[in-house]
Design a protein around this motif. Structure first.
Motif, short mmCIF file in Angstrom:
data_model
loop_
_atom_site.label_atom_id
_atom_site.label_comp_id
_atom_site.label_asym_id
_atom_site.label_seq_id
_atom_site.Cartn_x
_atom_site.Cartn_y
_atom_site.Cartn_z
N SER A 28 55.56 28.08 8.10
CA SER A 28 56.45 28.50 9.19
C SER A 28 55.65 28.92 10.41
N ARG A 29 54.56 29.64 10.18
CA ARG A 29 53.70 30.08 11.28
C ARG A 29 53.14 28.89 12.04
N TYR A 30 52.70 27.88 11.30
CA TYR A 30 52.16 26.69 11.96
C TYR A 30 53.23 25.93 12.74
N MET A 31 54.36 25.65 12.08
CA MET A 31 55.40 24.86 12.72
C MET A 31 56.00 25.57 13.93
N ALA A 32 56.20 26.89 13.82
CA ALA A 32 56.79 27.65 14.92
C ALA A 32 55.82 27.81 16.09
N SER A 33 54.53 27.64 15.84
CA SER A 33 53.56 27.68 16.95
C SER A 33 53.49 26.34 17.67
N GLU A 34 53.98 25.28 17.02
CA GLU A 34 53.98 23.94 17.62
C GLU A 34 55.33 23.56 18.21
N TYR A 35 56.41 24.08 17.63
CA TYR A 35 57.76 23.74 18.04
C TYR A 35 58.59 25.01 18.18
N ASN A 36 59.75 24.86 18.81
CA ASN A 36 60.61 26.02 19.00
C ASN A 36 61.06 26.58 17.65
N VAL A 37 61.00 27.90 17.51
CA VAL A 37 61.30 28.54 16.24
C VAL A 37 62.75 28.30 15.82
N PHE A 38 63.68 28.20 16.77
CA PHE A 38 65.09 27.97 16.43
C PHE A 38 65.26 26.61 15.76
N MET A 39 64.54 25.58 16.27
CA MET A 39 64.64 24.25 15.68
C MET A 39 64.02 24.22 14.29
N VAL A 40 62.89 24.87 14.14
CA VAL A 40 62.19 24.88 12.84
C VAL A 40 63.07 25.51 11.77
N VAL A 88 63.62 36.15 13.13
CA VAL A 88 62.83 37.25 13.69
C VAL A 88 61.45 37.32 13.04
N MET A 89 61.40 37.17 11.72
CA MET A 89 60.12 37.28 11.02
C MET A 89 59.19 36.13 11.35
N VAL A 90 59.71 34.92 11.45
CA VAL A 90 58.87 33.78 11.81
C VAL A 90 58.35 33.93 13.24
#
Length: 292
Positions: A28-40, A88-90
């Protein structure tokens, strides 16, 4: 032989679930740093919803039975709450990293103990209140208010911990009225609806390789929840709940080795205080239940 007669299997499943949860957090940390957290989180919940619907369809009574709740409003609120908590946590992972986010988040069992009185009407004795106070001192050691520049961002995982504590208490409450299958179904389906209502507005094209990481995130997220449920089927919650703190160890290790995060002295000391206080509250809760 009943499922609860194998505590050893419950222990191993609990440890496995905590490790897979930590892997999910790293992904989650990796994906949310590359893409918008809402989409992930939206895509993650799409898979989760399919997973719980598939499980429900294979059980006695099917999807209709799993969707039938005696307290739909509370089930709905509980499901929305955990979906927002995940968001929130991601977000905290991307801002603070895994190590510090989980160090602060470790306070949630103390929040559960503190809120169990007003929410569930449970009695909390002076020993547990003392442990709760000590635990929050540990949080202050982590946050270091008054020393240097205080990071307001550090309050993000604290907010997530409060939300998860309330979610945990509501899960206890709904278990008095609905089966775990119903609660699991609502969590997946309502979570998917809520995150889709937000995430569709933040859609971003994803590379082929990142779709692979996204698939891994979805599988580990669903798998960890399933292993956790199975662990509670094999062993009493009071016996294996302290093992939940192993997620902090696993997540911190992944944060340091994969993302080159550092473990500051105050974070290590504060997390140690929080864990000791949390373990004490869990022990006291078990003692009180055995006495009653």
């Amino acid at each position: 032989m009943s499922s609860k007669s194998n505590p050893k299997a419950g222990v191993w499943l609990m440890l496995a679930a905590m490790f897979v949860f930590a892997v999910t957090d790293a992904l989650s940390r990796y994906m949310a740093s590359e893409y918008n957290v809402f989409m992930v989180i939206m895509v993650r919940y799409w898979f989760f919803a399919v997973f719980v619907i598939a499980l429900a369809s294979r059980s006695a009574g099917g999807v209709m039975k799993a969707a039938r709740s005696k307290i739909p409003l509370i089930q709905g609120f509980r499901s929305v709450l955990i979906a927002v908590e995940v968001l929130v946590m991601v977000a905290a992972f991307t801002i603070l990293g895994l190590v510090e986010s989980h160090a602060v988040f470790a306070v949630y069992p103390l929040m559960v103990a503190a809120l169990s009185g007003p929410v569930l009407g449970e009695k909390v004795g002076w020993r547990r209140w003392l442990a709760i106070g000590v635990g929050f001192i540990g949080v202050l050691v982590i946050l270091q208010p008054g020393f240097g520049v205080f990071q307001v961002e550090a309050l993000i995982p604290l907010l997530a911990a409060a939300m998860f504590a309330l979610y945990s208490l509501l899960t206890r409450y709904v278990s008095r009225h609905d089966s775990s299958a119903v609660s699991f179904f609502w969590m997946g389906v309502i979570g998917a609806l809520v995150t889709t209502g937000i995430g569709v507005f933040y859609w971003q094209p994803m590379t082929q390789s990142d779709w692979g990481w996204m698939a891994a995130l979805c599988v580990t997220a669903a798998g960890s929840h399933y292993m956790l449920i199975r662990a509670y089927e094999f062993a009493e919650a009071s016996a294996i709940q302290p093992l939940a703190y192993s997620q902090l160890v696993f997540a911190s290790a992944l944060g340091m080795f994969i993302f080159s995060e550092t473990l500051r002295n105050n974070v290590a000391i504060g997390a140690g205080i929080v864990i000791c206080a949390g373990l004490f509250t869990l022990w006291r809760e078990r003692v009180v239940k055995q006495r009653d």
